[in-house]
Design a protein around this motif. Structure first.
Motif, PDB file in Angstrom:
ATOM      1  N   TYR A  16      10.326   5.434   3.887  1.00  0.00           N
ATOM      2  CA  TYR A  16       8.913   5.066   3.834  1.00  0.00           C
ATOM      3  C   TYR A  16       8.687   3.858   2.932  1.00  0.00           C
ATOM      4  O   TYR A  16       7.946   2.941   3.267  1.00  0.00           O
ATOM      5  CB  TYR A  16       8.054   6.226   3.309  1.00  0.00           C
ATOM      6  CG  TYR A  16       7.936   7.407   4.229  1.00  0.00           C
ATOM      7  CD1 TYR A  16       7.590   7.249   5.560  1.00  0.00           C
ATOM      8  CD2 TYR A  16       8.150   8.684   3.760  1.00  0.00           C
ATOM      9  CE1 TYR A  16       7.473   8.338   6.406  1.00  0.00           C
ATOM     10  CE2 TYR A  16       8.034   9.782   4.591  1.00  0.00           C
ATOM     11  CZ  TYR A  16       7.688   9.602   5.912  1.00  0.00           C
ATOM     12  OH  TYR A  16       7.567  10.687   6.744  1.00  0.00           O
ATOM     13  N   LEU A  17       9.337   3.855   1.787  1.00  0.00           N
ATOM     14  CA  LEU A  17       9.135   2.776   0.823  1.00  0.00           C
ATOM     15  C   LEU A  17       9.681   1.457   1.350  1.00  0.00           C
ATOM     16  O   LEU A  17       9.072   0.404   1.156  1.00  0.00           O
ATOM     17  CB  LEU A  17       9.775   3.141  -0.514  1.00  0.00           C
ATOM     18  CG  LEU A  17       9.188   4.377  -1.192  1.00  0.00           C
ATOM     19  CD1 LEU A  17       9.945   4.699  -2.476  1.00  0.00           C
ATOM     20  CD2 LEU A  17       7.712   4.185  -1.486  1.00  0.00           C
ATOM     21  N   LEU A  46       6.338  -4.083   5.709  1.00  0.00           N
ATOM     22  CA  LEU A  46       5.009  -4.271   6.300  1.00  0.00           C
ATOM     23  C   LEU A  46       4.079  -5.055   5.383  1.00  0.00           C
ATOM     24  O   LEU A  46       3.299  -5.892   5.847  1.00  0.00           O
ATOM     25  CB  LEU A  46       4.389  -2.922   6.660  1.00  0.00           C
ATOM     26  CG  LEU A  46       4.952  -2.277   7.913  1.00  0.00           C
ATOM     27  CD1 LEU A  46       4.471  -0.836   8.025  1.00  0.00           C
ATOM     28  CD2 LEU A  46       4.550  -3.063   9.151  1.00  0.00           C
ATOM     29  N   ASN A  47       4.151  -4.798   4.090  1.00  0.00           N
ATOM     30  CA  ASN A  47       3.316  -5.550   3.146  1.00  0.00           C
ATOM     31  C   ASN A  47       3.679  -7.035   3.154  1.00  0.00           C
ATOM     32  O   ASN A  47       2.787  -7.895   3.151  1.00  0.00           O
ATOM     33  CB  ASN A  47       3.441  -4.980   1.730  1.00  0.00           C
ATOM     34  CG  ASN A  47       2.584  -3.764   1.535  1.00  0.00           C
ATOM     35  OD1 ASN A  47       1.548  -3.602   2.160  1.00  0.00           O
ATOM     36  ND2 ASN A  47       3.014  -2.879   0.658  1.00  0.00           N
ATOM     37  N   GLU A  96       7.276   0.301   3.998  1.00  0.00           N
ATOM     38  CA  GLU A  96       6.044  -0.149   3.350  1.00  0.00           C
ATOM     39  C   GLU A  96       6.212  -1.565   2.811  1.00  0.00           C
ATOM     40  O   GLU A  96       5.355  -2.425   2.997  1.00  0.00           O
ATOM     41  CB  GLU A  96       5.677   0.805   2.218  1.00  0.00           C
ATOM     42  CG  GLU A  96       4.437   0.386   1.455  1.00  0.00           C
ATOM     43  CD  GLU A  96       4.232   1.189   0.186  1.00  0.00           C
ATOM     44  OE1 GLU A  96       3.369   0.790  -0.601  1.00  0.00           O
ATOM     45  OE2 GLU A  96       4.941   2.186  -0.032  1.00  0.00           O
ATOM     46  N   LYS A  97       7.340  -1.821   2.158  1.00  0.00           N
ATOM     47  CA  LYS A  97       7.615  -3.149   1.603  1.00  0.00           C
ATOM     48  C   LYS A  97       7.663  -4.202   2.711  1.00  0.00           C
ATOM     49  O   LYS A  97       7.050  -5.268   2.595  1.00  0.00           O
ATOM     50  CB  LYS A  97       8.924  -3.131   0.824  1.00  0.00           C
ATOM     51  CG  LYS A  97       9.257  -4.455   0.192  1.00  0.00           C
ATOM     52  CD  LYS A  97      10.570  -4.412  -0.555  1.00  0.00           C
ATOM     53  CE  LYS A  97      10.876  -5.792  -1.118  1.00  0.00           C
ATOM     54  NZ  LYS A  97      12.218  -5.924  -1.591  1.00  0.00           N
ATOM     55  N   LEU A 153       1.989   4.803   5.380  1.00  0.00           N
ATOM     56  CA  LEU A 153       3.347   5.158   4.967  1.00  0.00           C
ATOM     57  C   LEU A 153       3.396   5.553   3.498  1.00  0.00           C
ATOM     58  O   LEU A 153       4.125   6.459   3.117  1.00  0.00           O
ATOM     59  CB  LEU A 153       4.306   4.000   5.233  1.00  0.00           C
ATOM     60  CG  LEU A 153       4.628   3.743   6.700  1.00  0.00           C
ATOM     61  CD1 LEU A 153       5.455   2.467   6.846  1.00  0.00           C
ATOM     62  CD2 LEU A 153       5.354   4.915   7.312  1.00  0.00           C
ATOM     63  N   LYS A 154       2.597   4.875   2.689  1.00  0.00           N
ATOM     64  CA  LYS A 154       2.548   5.209   1.268  1.00  0.00           C
ATOM     65  C   LYS A 154       2.028   6.636   1.088  1.00  0.00           C
ATOM     66  O   LYS A 154       2.570   7.416   0.312  1.00  0.00           O
ATOM     67  CB  LYS A 154       1.638   4.234   0.527  1.00  0.00           C
ATOM     68  CG  LYS A 154       1.641   4.409  -0.982  1.00  0.00           C
ATOM     69  CD  LYS A 154       0.676   3.487  -1.681  1.00  0.00           C
ATOM     70  CE  LYS A 154       1.039   2.051  -1.441  1.00  0.00           C
ATOM     71  NZ  LYS A 154       0.152   1.096  -2.100  1.00  0.00           N
ATOM     72  N   LYS A 210       2.186   9.036   3.325  1.00  0.00           N
ATOM     73  CA  LYS A 210       3.224   9.944   3.827  1.00  0.00           C
ATOM     74  C   LYS A 210       4.325  10.146   2.798  1.00  0.00           C
ATOM     75  O   LYS A 210       4.815  11.258   2.607  1.00  0.00           O
ATOM     76  CB  LYS A 210       3.810   9.414   5.140  1.00  0.00           C
ATOM     77  CG  LYS A 210       2.907   9.607   6.322  1.00  0.00           C
ATOM     78  CD  LYS A 210       3.608   9.207   7.599  1.00  0.00           C
ATOM     79  CE  LYS A 210       2.775   9.590   8.785  1.00  0.00           C
ATOM     80  NZ  LYS A 210       3.550   9.619  10.015  1.00  0.00           N
ATOM     81  N   LYS A 236      -1.068  -3.878   7.286  1.00  0.00           N
ATOM     82  CA  LYS A 236      -1.452  -3.383   5.960  1.00  0.00           C
ATOM     83  C   LYS A 236      -1.900  -1.927   6.045  1.00  0.00           C
ATOM     84  O   LYS A 236      -1.556  -1.114   5.188  1.00  0.00           O
ATOM     85  CB  LYS A 236      -2.572  -4.268   5.387  1.00  0.00           C
ATOM     86  CG  LYS A 236      -2.893  -3.998   3.960  1.00  0.00           C
ATOM     87  CD  LYS A 236      -1.783  -4.479   3.057  1.00  0.00           C
ATOM     88  CE  LYS A 236      -2.180  -4.318   1.616  1.00  0.00           C
ATOM     89  NZ  LYS A 236      -1.047  -4.359   0.729  1.00  0.00           N
ATOM     90  N   SER A 260       1.067   0.253   6.435  1.00  0.00           N
ATOM     91  CA  SER A 260       1.750   0.317   5.137  1.00  0.00           C
ATOM     92  C   SER A 260       1.090   1.345   4.224  1.00  0.00           C
ATOM     93  O   SER A 260       1.770   2.132   3.561  1.00  0.00           O
ATOM     94  CB  SER A 260       1.718  -1.064   4.469  1.00  0.00           C
ATOM     95  OG  SER A 260       2.147  -0.981   3.144  1.00  0.00           O
ATOM     96  N   GLU A 261      -0.232   1.359   4.197  1.00  0.00           N
ATOM     97  CA  GLU A 261      -0.955   2.337   3.377  1.00  0.00           C
ATOM     98  C   GLU A 261      -0.706   3.756   3.875  1.00  0.00           C
ATOM     99  O   GLU A 261      -0.552   4.686   3.085  1.00  0.00           O
ATOM    100  CB  GLU A 261      -2.459   2.028   3.365  1.00  0.00           C
ATOM    101  CG  GLU A 261      -2.805   0.756   2.629  1.00  0.00           C
ATOM    102  CD  GLU A 261      -2.405   0.784   1.164  1.00  0.00           C
ATOM    103  OE1 GLU A 261      -2.644   1.804   0.483  1.00  0.00           O
ATOM    104  OE2 GLU A 261      -1.844  -0.224   0.696  1.00  0.00           O
TER     105      GLU A 261
END
Length: 124
Positions: free
Chosen positions: A3-4, A10-11, A7-8, A65-66, A68, A59, A62-63
């Motif tokens: 996930y992290l 995607l950001n 997220e990175k 996923l954060k 989750k 974005k 990404s949020e």
């Protein structure tokens, strides 16, 4: 955690998409406008809007996923720490002859396990 990493990525994508592509389309659209190409300006502005939507969607994902990742961590901690603690104390209560306390703590452990499972299901 996966996930992290996602997220990175995607950001970074959202930032690049938002700054570079939107700004580029808008800059070229202004040049087209200044040179009298209203149709080209309109097309480039529409592209810029689409790029902005893509960046916003990335974005938002990404949020999500954060959230989750946080729920997954919570589920793990809830399952291991809380359930194990209640069960351990329940065994002590049982050994000391407090059946009512044991039953209460076992019930708490079951509820904690349900909470952990719900968080895990939502994260999935």
């Amino acid at each position: 955690m996966v996930y992290l990493a996602l997220e990175k990525i995607l950001n970074e994508f959202a930032e690049k998409e938002g700054k570079e592509h939107v700004d580029t389309y808008n800059k070229v659209a202004l040049t087209a406008k200044a040179e009298g190409y209203a149709d080209v300006e309109a097309m480039l502005c529409a592209y810029a809007e689409e790029e902005a939507k893509i960046a916003k969607t990335a974005k938002n994902v990404s949020e999500l996923l954060k959230v989750k990742a946080l729920l997954s961590e919570f589920a793990e901690k809830e399952g291991k720490e809380h359930v194990d603690t209640y069960n351990k104390v329940a065994l002590t209560a049982k050994a000391e002859g407090y059946a009512d306390v044991e039953a209460m703590l076992c019930a708490y452990a079951e509820e904690e396990a349900k909470i952990a499972q719900t968080a895990k299901n939502v994260a999935a």
